[in-house]
Scaffold this motif. Structure first.
Motif, short mmCIF file in Angstrom:
data_model
loop_
_atom_site.label_atom_id
_atom_site.label_comp_id
_atom_site.label_asym_id
_atom_site.label_seq_id
_atom_site.Cartn_x
_atom_site.Cartn_y
_atom_site.Cartn_z
N LEU A 96 -3.91 2.18 -6.28
CA LEU A 96 -4.71 3.33 -5.52
C LEU A 96 -5.20 4.60 -6.62
N LYS A 97 -4.32 4.94 -7.39
CA LYS A 97 -4.60 6.02 -8.32
C LYS A 97 -5.86 5.59 -9.19
N ASN A 98 -5.90 4.07 -9.78
CA ASN A 98 -6.84 3.60 -10.61
C ASN A 98 -8.16 3.64 -9.87
N ILE A 99 -8.09 3.19 -8.77
CA ILE A 99 -9.38 3.03 -7.85
C ILE A 99 -9.81 4.56 -7.73
N ILE A 135 1.10 -1.33 -0.06
CA ILE A 135 0.00 -0.06 0.03
C ILE A 135 0.92 1.51 -0.09
N LEU A 136 1.71 1.26 0.86
CA LEU A 136 2.66 2.40 0.89
C LEU A 136 3.36 2.69 -0.23
N GLU A 137 3.63 1.70 -1.07
CA GLU A 137 4.64 1.70 -2.41
C GLU A 137 3.71 2.29 -3.55
N GLN A 138 2.57 2.43 -3.17
CA GLN A 138 1.75 3.11 -4.48
C GLN A 138 2.13 4.35 -4.59
N ASP A 139 1.94 4.83 -5.93
CA ASP A 139 2.23 6.08 -6.53
C ASP A 139 1.02 7.18 -6.35
N PHE A 140 0.55 7.41 -5.03
CA PHE A 140 -0.73 8.22 -4.95
C PHE A 140 -0.50 9.09 -3.88
N GLU A 141 -0.68 10.21 -3.91
CA GLU A 141 -0.42 11.26 -3.01
C GLU A 141 -1.92 11.62 -2.22
N ASP A 142 -1.64 12.42 -1.11
CA ASP A 142 -2.90 12.74 -0.16
C ASP A 142 -3.79 11.87 0.15
N CYS A 143 -3.18 10.67 0.65
CA CYS A 143 -3.85 9.57 1.32
C CYS A 143 -3.25 9.14 2.83
N LYS A 144 -3.90 8.86 3.46
CA LYS A 144 -3.62 8.19 4.68
C LYS A 144 -3.80 6.70 4.90
N VAL A 145 -2.85 6.03 5.53
CA VAL A 145 -3.04 4.77 5.60
C VAL A 145 -3.33 4.39 7.19
N VAL A 146 -4.32 3.73 7.74
CA VAL A 146 -4.45 3.35 9.04
C VAL A 146 -4.54 1.89 9.07
N VAL A 147 -4.00 1.42 10.13
CA VAL A 147 -4.40 -0.18 10.51
C VAL A 147 -5.26 -0.29 11.55
N SER A 148 -6.38 -0.86 11.02
CA SER A 148 -7.55 -1.17 12.20
C SER A 148 -7.24 -2.51 12.93
#
Length: 155
Positions: free
Chosen positions: A121-124, A29-42
């Motif tokens: 992520l960009k495609n989604i 997920i972190l290796e995705q080329d997409f800005e302005d997102c946050k990753v949270v582990v629930s």
């Protein structure tokens, strides 16, 4: 709006944990080329060792929400995690649930080499923004449940 996407990576430690798999999945997920997102582990009822291992590996690159009490469904932990993150970071344009059984994928190129796809992520996000959609889903090749219900349902 600055916050495009909140990625909620959901784990459950009730029956089993796979820290190495979680690490590989979060890395993807972190290796995705997409800005302005946050990753949270629930994390629902994960062990202290699991929490510690992920915190040592990822530090403040991601956020963490722990659910150690009660009996909660995936919907409850996802919704509560989104609520907590909105309070902390503000609203997002979209909210993405990622099951702990999913690793953002690889594909085989024309030369038969495995390649990481950095644009998932960009495609989604682009699919979500391309129309008046309230939900976008992706088919995964792992963790789809076909092994439990039988391969005849996989096509």
């Amino acid at each position: 709006m600055k916050n495009k996407l909140l990625v909620v990576y959901n784990t459950c430690g009730v029956k089993a944990e796979n820290i190495e798999y979680y690490t590989a999945s979060i890395d993807s997920i972190l290796e995705q080329d997409f800005e302005d997102c946050k990753v949270v582990v629930s994390m629902f009822k994960n062990s202290f060792e699991c929490k510690k291992a992920l915190a040592q590996k990822f530090g403040n690159k991601i956020s963490y929400v722990f659910y150690d009490e009660g009996i909660l469904s995936i919907n409850q932990t996802f919704n509560k995690t989104v609520q907590i993150c909105v309070e902390k970071f503000g609203k997002f344009e979209g909210y993405l649930y990622v099951d702990s059984g999913v690793i953002f994928g690889s594909f085989v190129d024309a030369d038969n080499n495995f390649k990481q796809n950095p644009h998932i992520l960009k495609n989604i996000y682009e699919s979500f923004k391309s129309g008046p959609y309230s939900m976008v889903t992706l088919q995964v090749d792992l963790d789809a449940g076909y092994q439990q219900i039988g391969d005849e349902y996989s096509s």
